[in-house]
Scaffold this active site. Structure first.
Site, PDB file in Angstrom:
ATOM      1  N   GLY A  27      38.725  39.759 -18.845  1.00 35.69           N
ATOM      2  CA  GLY A  27      37.510  40.399 -18.963  1.00 35.69           C
ATOM      3  C   GLY A  27      36.177  39.867 -19.918  1.00 35.69           C
ATOM      4  N   LEU A  29      33.558  38.490 -19.672  1.00 35.36           N
ATOM      5  CA  LEU A  29      33.590  37.030 -18.985  1.00 35.36           C
ATOM      6  C   LEU A  29      32.089  36.263 -19.540  1.00 35.36           C
ATOM      7  CD1 LEU A  29      34.262  37.649 -15.010  1.00 35.36           C
ATOM      8  CD2 LEU A  29      35.829  36.940 -17.261  1.00 35.36           C
ATOM      9  N   HIS A  30      32.513  35.069 -19.517  1.00 35.76           N
ATOM     10  CA  HIS A  30      31.328  33.973 -20.292  1.00 35.76           C
ATOM     11  C   HIS A  30      31.334  33.065 -19.073  1.00 35.76           C
ATOM     12  CE1 HIS A  30      34.369  31.824 -21.813  1.00 35.76           C
ATOM     13  NE2 HIS A  30      34.875  32.656 -22.685  1.00 35.76           N
ATOM     14  N   HIS A  33      34.498  31.202 -18.182  1.00 37.94           N
ATOM     15  CA  HIS A  33      35.273  31.779 -16.969  1.00 37.94           C
ATOM     16  C   HIS A  33      34.699  31.662 -15.752  1.00 37.94           C
ATOM     17  CE1 HIS A  33      36.339  34.728 -20.445  1.00 37.94           C
ATOM     18  NE2 HIS A  33      37.507  34.386 -19.891  1.00 37.94           N
ATOM     19  N   GLN A  61      50.048  41.137 -25.476  1.00 38.56           N
ATOM     20  CA  GLN A  61      49.892  39.833 -25.957  1.00 38.56           C
ATOM     21  C   GLN A  61      48.985  40.096 -27.530  1.00 38.56           C
ATOM     22  OE1 GLN A  61      47.705  38.288 -22.624  1.00 38.56           O
ATOM     23  NE2 GLN A  61      46.348  37.431 -24.137  1.00 38.56           N
ATOM     24  N   ASP A 151      42.373  27.351 -24.546  1.00 37.05           N
ATOM     25  CA  ASP A 151      43.861  27.798 -24.801  1.00 37.05           C
ATOM     26  C   ASP A 151      44.765  26.766 -24.494  1.00 37.05           C
ATOM     27  OD1 ASP A 151      43.069  30.653 -25.924  1.00 37.05           O
ATOM     28  OD2 ASP A 151      42.115  30.876 -23.762  1.00 37.05           O
ATOM     29  N   GLN A 154      48.513  27.948 -24.429  1.00 39.44           N
ATOM     30  CA  GLN A 154      48.707  28.751 -23.359  1.00 39.44           C
ATOM     31  C   GLN A 154      48.860  28.076 -21.855  1.00 39.44           C
ATOM     32  OE1 GLN A 154      46.679  32.671 -22.763  1.00 39.44           O
ATOM     33  NE2 GLN A 154      45.501  31.575 -21.292  1.00 39.44           N
ATOM     34  N   SER A 186      33.646  31.323 -25.960  1.00 40.51           N
ATOM     35  CA  SER A 186      34.922  32.343 -26.162  1.00 40.51           C
ATOM     36  C   SER A 186      34.526  33.811 -26.294  1.00 40.51           C
ATOM     37  CB  SER A 186      35.748  32.079 -27.590  1.00 40.51           C
ATOM     38  OG  SER A 186      36.402  33.231 -27.902  1.00 40.51           O
ATOM     39  N   SER A 187      35.342  34.570 -25.602  1.00 38.60           N
ATOM     40  CA  SER A 187      34.770  36.295 -25.506  1.00 38.60           C
ATOM     41  C   SER A 187      34.651  36.687 -27.005  1.00 38.60           C
ATOM     42  CB  SER A 187      36.002  36.906 -24.763  1.00 38.60           C
ATOM     43  OG  SER A 187      36.027  36.491 -23.576  1.00 38.60           O
TER      44      SER A 187
HETATM   45  O1  PAF Z   1      43.673  33.781 -21.302  1.00 41.87           O
HETATM   46  C1  PAF Z   1      43.528  34.839 -21.281  1.00 41.87           C
HETATM   47  O2  PAF Z   1      42.540  35.487 -20.927  1.00 41.87           O
HETATM   48  C2  PAF Z   1      44.746  35.686 -21.052  1.00 41.87           C
HETATM   49  O3  PAF Z   1      45.781  35.182 -22.139  1.00 41.87           O
HETATM   50  C3  PAF Z   1      45.434  35.739 -20.002  1.00 41.87           C
HETATM   51  C4  PAF Z   1      45.851  34.506 -19.363  1.00 41.87           C
HETATM   52  C5  PAF Z   1      44.425  36.432 -18.916  1.00 41.87           C
HETATM   53  C6  PAF Z   1      46.838  36.653 -19.929  1.00 41.87           C
HETATM   54  O4  PAF Z   1      46.500  38.025 -20.315  1.00 41.87           O
END
Ligand code: PAF
Length: 287
Positions: A27, A29-30, A33, A61, A151, A154, A186-187
């Site tokens: 969430g 969001l920018h 996203h 996380q 990321d 990730q 970035s958020s």
């Molecule tokens: O990148 C993110 O916003 C988060 O790490 C994700 C992939 C939604 C998992 O919570």
């Protein structure tokens, strides 16, 4: 656009197509996203598929000292933005749905990929990410999932996860979206004061200087990164890493080999930790 809060609402919303392109988010969001949503729509619309986003701030996380409680929850605004970009389904589970019991089963990625860089500075981060993304994948059953390459680690960890766990899902990485002055969206940019927002450009500047070095030199990458880190520290940043790495396994290199490279950086300004990266391909090397 359907907003599903329960698994029943979700399965009803997903019924119309097995071709689902999924964008998991936390969430707040920018535009970064929203471009993932545009990409998802472009992929699935021609085949009558569904664009699905999830909004869930994943406790698992966050380390105890991180910003879980402070992390902005803006579901109503997020849904307006998603609707404006033509998203079909938003899955917005609450904590009780995602974690009805204490999550003692976890998906732990390999240390050589997940305990370096972000994983070193945020212990447990990738276990938390893999565990929630796997659960979301079970719930949404997407054919494709899209992640932002900001990321970078990730994205790579999740690509390996679906391969090794035989999940029939294609993982796509979308290029970093930057503001006109170059700062990666970035958020967490919202935490920066006006002065810090200007200072934040120094991060991208050092990244660019390192990329230019890598493009034009054949070795000495680690010394160059050290210089970059010293420069940032002298300007008040707390630097976690600035490193030139192989794209496929994120191992640090000091010189060109046969692989494309990516420069990774993470540093904190005031109390805001920012990450950024830049890919440099072998073919972009200026000899
Ligand atoms: O990148 C993110 O916003 C988060 O790490 C994700 C992939 C939604 C998992 O919570």
């Amino acid at each position: 656009m359907i907003i599903a809060h329960s698994l029943q609402e979700l399965s009803l919303a997903l019924e119309s197509s097995p071709n689902r392109v999924f964008v998991p988010t936390m969430g707040n969001l920018h535009e970064g996203h929203l471009q993932l949503i545009d990409q998802a729509k472009a992929l699935c619309t021609p085949h009558g598929g569904l664009t699905v986003a999830s909004v869930f701030v994943n406790r698992l996380q966050f380390s105890p000292h991180e910003d879980f409680d402070q992390y902005p929850r803006t579901l109503e605004r997020d849904c307006d933005l998603l609707r404006s970009r033509g998203c079909d389904v938003v899955f917005a589970p609450n904590e009780a749905l995602m974690y009805p019991q204490v999550q003692t089963f976890k998906l732990t990625p390999p240390t050589e990929l997940a305990n370096i860089w972000e994983g070193h500075f945020r212990p447990g981060f990738f276990t938390g990410v893999c565990t929630v993304v796997m659960k979301l994948f079970h719930m949404v059953a997407p054919s494709t999932a899209i992640f932002g390459k900001k990321d970078y680690q990730q994205w790579l960890v999740l690509k390996h996860m679906v391969q090794q766990m035989a999940m029939p899902i294609e993982i796509l990485g979308y290029p970093i979206v930057r503001s006109p002055d170059g700062l990666a969206l970035s958020s967490r940019n919202g935490y920066l004061s006006d002065t810090q927002r200007v200072q934040a450009l120094q991060l991208q500047k050092e990244l660019g200087a390192t990329a230019q070095f890598v493009q034009t030199q054949s070795n000495g990458f680690q010394a160059q990164c050290q210089t970059g880190m010293d420069t940032l520290r002298a300007k008040g940043w707390k630097v976690d890493y600035l490193a030139v790495c192989q794209q496929h396994d994120l191992k640090e290199v000091d010189h060109w080999g046969s692989d494309d490279l990516v420069i990774l950086v993470a540093a904190t300004l005031g109390t805001t930790r920012l990450i950024d990266n830049m890919e440099v391909r072998l073919t972009e090397r200026i000899q």
